[in-house]
Motif scaffolding. Structure first.
Motif, mmCIF file in Angstrom:
data_model
loop_
_atom_site.group_PDB
_atom_site.id
_atom_site.type_symbol
_atom_site.label_atom_id
_atom_site.label_comp_id
_atom_site.label_asym_id
_atom_site.label_seq_id
_atom_site.Cartn_x
_atom_site.Cartn_y
_atom_site.Cartn_z
ATOM 1 N N ASN A 127 41.537 32.096 -29.116
ATOM 2 C CA ASN A 127 42.832 32.047 -29.810
ATOM 3 C C ASN A 127 42.933 33.052 -30.963
ATOM 4 O O ASN A 127 43.564 32.762 -31.973
ATOM 5 C CB ASN A 127 43.124 30.631 -30.302
ATOM 6 C CG ASN A 127 43.180 29.663 -29.139
ATOM 7 O OD1 ASN A 127 43.854 29.898 -28.147
ATOM 8 N ND2 ASN A 127 42.432 28.566 -29.253
ATOM 9 N N ALA A 145 47.373 36.183 -29.644
ATOM 10 C CA ALA A 145 46.297 35.696 -28.773
ATOM 11 C C ALA A 145 46.750 35.539 -27.326
ATOM 12 O O ALA A 145 46.001 35.835 -26.397
ATOM 13 C CB ALA A 145 45.751 34.379 -29.306
ATOM 14 N N SER A 198 42.894 31.382 -24.964
ATOM 15 C CA SER A 198 41.969 30.336 -25.381
ATOM 16 C C SER A 198 40.526 30.617 -24.980
ATOM 17 O O SER A 198 39.651 29.800 -25.209
ATOM 18 C CB SER A 198 42.409 28.992 -24.800
ATOM 19 O OG SER A 198 42.392 29.057 -23.386
#
Length: 174
Positions: free
Chosen positions: A167, A152, A158
């Protein structure tokens, strides 16, 4: 005396306005120039040129087999499925790519052009794609097929991106 104070206030006000306008103009110019020029000290010192090659109609391919990695994806994983026999890709090269992107967690397809008569044109090293592609495509030989398993942090981190949850580790066949 009152006339002198009024005149001094007017000149002080005009001076402040002139300073403000000059500061804003200089700041705007600096922002414009930094966005126009590559001022990132970590960026390659090679001149970047936009890809302008003619993109012929690409052949539609069969969807590749979905790969779901076992365990946590902590590092970029690069696997050549078909080695390729042409020149190896390097920073600054213009690439025409077919891709098939799935979520590493469950193999859900989120985007692809494998089965379509189109290709993605990009310049390697120009930060046009995610970091996992920038790093994972270096060395891929023309005509080759490579699987990239991307953590990720080298994808969208995020931030959710379309149907890709935040993520998310990703798998691409390119």
């Amino acid at each position: 005396m009152a006339e002198t104070r009024t005149r001094d206030r007017i000149f002080a006000g005009l001076g402040a306005i002139l300073f403000l306008v000059t500061s804003l103009a200089f700041t705007g110019f600096a922002i414009f120039e930094s966005s126009r020029n590559n001022t990132d000290p970590l960026a390659s010192q090679t001149e970047t040129v936009a890809c302008t090659m003619d993109a012929p109609a690409a052949e539609a391919l069969a969807a590749p087999e979905v790969f779901t990695p076992q365990g946590a994806v902590t590092d970029l994983q690069i696997t050549d499925i078909v080695p390729g026999s042409g020149a190896a890709a390097k920073a600054g090269d213009c690439l025409q790519m077919k891709y098939y992107g799935t979520l590493a967690s469950n193999g859900t397809l989120f985007d692809e052009n494998f089965t379509k008569p189109t290709s993605l044109q990009m310049q390697l090293g120009a930060k046009q794609v995610i970091t996992g592609w920038e790093e994972g495509l270096v060395g891929l030989k023309e005509g080759g097929t490579r699987r990239l398993v991307i953590p990720a942090g080298k994808a969208y981190g995020s931030q959710a991106q379309g149907t890709i949850p935040a993520n998310s580790d990703l798998v691409f066949v390119v």
